[in-house]
Enzyme design. Structure first.
Site, PDB file in Angstrom:
ATOM      1  N   CYS A  73     -24.048  27.524 -18.887  1.00  0.00           N
ATOM      2  CA  CYS A  73     -25.418  26.980 -18.851  1.00  0.00           C
ATOM      3  C   CYS A  73     -25.838  26.504 -17.468  1.00  0.00           C
ATOM      4  O   CYS A  73     -27.011  26.167 -17.262  1.00  0.00           O
ATOM      5  CB  CYS A  73     -25.568  25.834 -19.854  1.00  0.00           C
ATOM      6  SG  CYS A  73     -24.757  24.289 -19.350  1.00  0.00           S
ATOM      7  N   HIS A 133      -5.521  18.510 -29.327  1.00  0.00           N
ATOM      8  CA  HIS A 133      -5.947  17.538 -28.306  1.00  0.00           C
ATOM      9  C   HIS A 133      -6.487  18.197 -27.044  1.00  0.00           C
ATOM     10  O   HIS A 133      -6.596  17.542 -26.004  1.00  0.00           O
ATOM     11  CB  HIS A 133      -4.783  16.599 -27.946  1.00  0.00           C
ATOM     12  CG  HIS A 133      -4.479  15.592 -29.006  1.00  0.00           C
ATOM     13  ND1 HIS A 133      -3.346  14.807 -29.000  1.00  0.00           N
ATOM     14  CD2 HIS A 133      -5.178  15.230 -30.126  1.00  0.00           C
ATOM     15  CE1 HIS A 133      -3.363  14.008 -30.069  1.00  0.00           C
ATOM     16  NE2 HIS A 133      -4.449  14.249 -30.758  1.00  0.00           N
ATOM     17  N   GLY A 191       9.156  16.079 -32.035  1.00  0.00           N
ATOM     18  CA  GLY A 191       8.953  15.452 -30.729  1.00  0.00           C
ATOM     19  C   GLY A 191       7.668  14.662 -30.592  1.00  0.00           C
ATOM     20  O   GLY A 191       7.024  14.716 -29.549  1.00  0.00           O
ATOM     21  N   ASN A 249       0.090  18.764 -27.689  1.00  0.00           N
ATOM     22  CA  ASN A 249       0.330  18.952 -26.261  1.00  0.00           C
ATOM     23  C   ASN A 249      -0.816  19.721 -25.614  1.00  0.00           C
ATOM     24  O   ASN A 249      -1.346  20.667 -26.192  1.00  0.00           O
ATOM     25  CB  ASN A 249       1.651  19.684 -26.041  1.00  0.00           C
ATOM     26  CG  ASN A 249       2.835  18.887 -26.542  1.00  0.00           C
ATOM     27  OD1 ASN A 249       2.712  17.679 -26.761  1.00  0.00           O
ATOM     28  ND2 ASN A 249       3.961  19.539 -26.720  1.00  0.00           N
ATOM     29  N   VAL A 250      -1.138  19.320 -24.402  1.00  0.00           N
ATOM     30  CA  VAL A 250      -2.210  19.988 -23.668  1.00  0.00           C
ATOM     31  C   VAL A 250      -1.641  20.972 -22.642  1.00  0.00           C
ATOM     32  O   VAL A 250      -2.394  21.620 -21.924  1.00  0.00           O
ATOM     33  CB  VAL A 250      -3.168  18.963 -23.018  1.00  0.00           C
ATOM     34  CG1 VAL A 250      -3.906  18.172 -24.108  1.00  0.00           C
ATOM     35  CG2 VAL A 250      -2.425  18.002 -22.094  1.00  0.00           C
ATOM     36  N   ASP A 251      -0.316  21.077 -22.577  1.00  0.00           N
ATOM     37  CA  ASP A 251       0.298  22.110 -21.731  1.00  0.00           C
ATOM     38  C   ASP A 251       0.191  23.461 -22.438  1.00  0.00           C
ATOM     39  O   ASP A 251      -0.257  23.543 -23.591  1.00  0.00           O
ATOM     40  CB  ASP A 251       1.756  21.749 -21.400  1.00  0.00           C
ATOM     41  CG  ASP A 251       2.669  21.737 -22.627  1.00  0.00           C
ATOM     42  OD1 ASP A 251       2.681  22.731 -23.389  1.00  0.00           O
ATOM     43  OD2 ASP A 251       3.380  20.729 -22.833  1.00  0.00           O
ATOM     44  N   LEU A 254      14.004  12.860 -31.023  1.00  0.00           N
ATOM     45  CA  LEU A 254      15.139  12.292 -30.299  1.00  0.00           C
ATOM     46  C   LEU A 254      15.629  10.995 -30.925  1.00  0.00           C
ATOM     47  O   LEU A 254      16.815  10.690 -30.931  1.00  0.00           O
ATOM     48  CB  LEU A 254      14.724  12.059 -28.842  1.00  0.00           C
ATOM     49  CG  LEU A 254      15.828  11.768 -27.843  1.00  0.00           C
ATOM     50  CD1 LEU A 254      16.810  12.931 -27.766  1.00  0.00           C
ATOM     51  CD2 LEU A 254      15.231  11.507 -26.456  1.00  0.00           C
TER      52      LEU A 254
HETATM   53  P1  OAD Z   1       4.865  10.323 -27.209  1.00  0.00           P
HETATM   54  O1  OAD Z   1       5.197  10.178 -25.780  1.00  0.00           O
HETATM   55  O2  OAD Z   1       4.110   9.210 -27.854  1.00  0.00           O
HETATM   56  O3  OAD Z   1       6.189  10.552 -28.057  1.00  0.00           O
HETATM   57  C1  OAD Z   1       7.141  11.515 -27.691  1.00  0.00           C
HETATM   58  C2  OAD Z   1       8.264  11.479 -28.710  1.00  0.00           C
HETATM   59  O4  OAD Z   1       9.179  12.507 -28.351  1.00  0.00           O
HETATM   60  C3  OAD Z   1       9.051  10.170 -28.750  1.00  0.00           C
HETATM   61  O5  OAD Z   1       9.227   9.742 -30.089  1.00  0.00           O
HETATM   62  C4  OAD Z   1      10.397  10.531 -28.109  1.00  0.00           C
HETATM   63  O6  OAD Z   1      11.495   9.844 -28.694  1.00  0.00           O
HETATM   64  C5  OAD Z   1      10.488  12.014 -28.454  1.00  0.00           C
HETATM   65  N1  OAD Z   1      11.310  12.796 -27.509  1.00  0.00           N
HETATM   66  C6  OAD Z   1      11.504  12.600 -26.173  1.00  0.00           C
HETATM   67  N2  OAD Z   1      12.302  13.541 -25.651  1.00  0.00           N
HETATM   68  C7  OAD Z   1      12.627  14.372 -26.682  1.00  0.00           C
HETATM   69  C8  OAD Z   1      13.441  15.540 -26.794  1.00  0.00           C
HETATM   70  N3  OAD Z   1      14.069  16.069 -25.741  1.00  0.00           N
HETATM   71  N4  OAD Z   1      13.559  16.128 -28.007  1.00  0.00           N
HETATM   72  C9  OAD Z   1      12.928  15.609 -29.091  1.00  0.00           C
HETATM   73  N5  OAD Z   1      12.154  14.510 -29.046  1.00  0.00           N
HETATM   74  C10 OAD Z   1      12.001  13.897 -27.854  1.00  0.00           C
HETATM   75  O7  OAD Z   1       4.066  11.710 -27.347  1.00  0.00           O
HETATM   76  P2  OAD Z   1       3.113  12.223 -28.521  1.00  0.00           P
HETATM   77  O8  OAD Z   1       3.586  11.733 -29.842  1.00  0.00           O
HETATM   78  O9  OAD Z   1       2.959  13.679 -28.337  1.00  0.00           O
HETATM   79  O10 OAD Z   1      -2.982  12.469 -26.536  1.00  0.00           O
HETATM   80  O11 OAD Z   1       1.756  11.501 -28.150  1.00  0.00           O
HETATM   81  C11 OAD Z   1       0.625  11.733 -28.950  1.00  0.00           C
HETATM   82  C12 OAD Z   1      -0.620  11.729 -28.093  1.00  0.00           C
HETATM   83  O12 OAD Z   1      -0.671  10.520 -27.336  1.00  0.00           O
HETATM   84  C13 OAD Z   1      -0.669  12.802 -27.040  1.00  0.00           C
HETATM   85  O13 OAD Z   1      -1.096  14.059 -27.533  1.00  0.00           O
HETATM   86  C14 OAD Z   1      -1.638  12.252 -26.051  1.00  0.00           C
HETATM   87  C15 OAD Z   1      -1.312  10.767 -26.063  1.00  0.00           C
HETATM   88  O14 OAD Z   1      -2.419   9.956 -26.008  1.00  0.00           O
HETATM   89  C16 OAD Z   1      -3.869  13.092 -25.709  1.00  0.00           C
HETATM   90  O15 OAD Z   1      -3.572  13.541 -24.625  1.00  0.00           O
HETATM   91  C17 OAD Z   1      -5.234  13.217 -26.257  1.00  0.00           C
END
Ligand code: OAD
Length: 234
Positions: free
Chosen positions: A139, A109, A175, A92-94, A202
């Site tokens: 710079c 990331h 997540g 996460n970038v937050d 989830l």
């Molecule tokens: P995704 O959006 O791909 O996946 C989020 C996951 O969280 C999914 O499997 C959902 O089912 C699950 N989810 C949703 N709500 C939830 C909750 N309340 N509790 C638990 N799980 C929940 O996000 P990431 O896997 O983080 O890269 O994505 C990976 C990367 O893709 C990110 O870091 C980003 C993007 O490209 C960059 O920004 C570089």
């Protein structure tokens, strides 16, 4: 549980979903209306810097309206109390992990509240909008860009992450959809080095079959339960 000493916890967008930040994939995902290649690649930045900067300006501004949830808080509690090695690796970038109080944290990331100089590589804390060609405080080059790891770029901290995975007794993924490498491969690496593997999500993810155990539900319920269980072992 009794033999667990070293922990690696990987977090993704699902952890912040209940704080009100949209995930990337699925309904309401951030990429709706924006093709990923329009906003998250070096080529997109070169082609249309105004679009890319604006996209991340909006996401940075959105941080002012959200707060850490019970899952971030539970992980910060674990970080503060866990006597062994621990590393929270977030995609996460937050900044919700650090606002909850987490310390042993690595943003693989990048970070919204940081600007990266494309000329000298310096990373600077940054608040507010970041117009294209803003000057680097280190710079002076007109080369600041969002400090986000774009597709095709190397994530931050891979050496530290791989060292932590090699020593881990337990790897927990929270997540994340398991759609983006190298993070999606951490479970296999951890298992290769002998760690137990647990997924909290989830729904079943692309990588669920790699985990010894998957618990399905919202992070604000599953993560505090998991943390309580880990802390109770001591
Ligand atoms: P995704 O959006 O791909 O996946 C989020 C996951 O969280 C999914 O499997 C959902 O089912 C699950 N989810 C949703 N709500 C939830 C909750 N309340 N509790 C638990 N799980 C929940 O996000 P990431 O896997 O983080 O890269 O994505 C990976 C990367 O893709 C990110 O870091 C980003 C993007 O490209 C960059 O920004 C570089």
């Amino acid at each position: 549980m009794a033999s667990i000493r070293n922990l690696v916890l990987l977090t993704g967008a699902g952890l912040s979903a209940e704080s009100g930040l949209a995930t990337f994939r699925g309904p309401g995902g951030l990429w709706e209306g924006h093709r990923v290649e329009d906003v998250c690649t070096p080529e997109a930045l070169a082609r249309d810097p105004a679009l890319v900067h604006r996209f991340y300006d909006l996401r940075r501004a959105a941080l002012d309206n959200v707060a850490p949830n019970a899952a971030h808080e539970a992980l910060a509690r674990l970080d503060a109390s866990w006597p062994g090695e621990l590393l929270i690796v977030t995609q996460n970038v937050d900044d919700l992990h650090e606002r909850a109080g987490a310390r042993r944290l690595l943003h693989m990331h990048g970070e919204l509240r940081s600007a990266l100089c494309a000329a000298c590589g310096t990373r600077n804390r940054h608040e507010g909008a970041l117009p294209p060609a803003s000057p680097c405080p280190a710079c002076g080059a007109a080369a600041l860009r969002p400090d986000i790891v774009f597709f095709g770029e190397m994530p931050y901290g891979m050496d530290r992450i791989e060292a932590a995975l090699a020593e881990a007794d337990l790897f927990v993924s929270i997540g994340t959809s398991g759609a983006v490498y190298p993070a999606a491969g951490f479970v296999q690496m951890a298992a290769h080095f002998g760690a137990a593997t647990l997924e909290l999500n989830l729904e079943r993810s692309a990588g669920s079959h790699w985990f010894e155990e998957s618990r399905l539900g919202p992070a604000t319920q599953l993560v505090p339960q998991c943390v309580d269980g880990l802390l109770a072992q001591g």
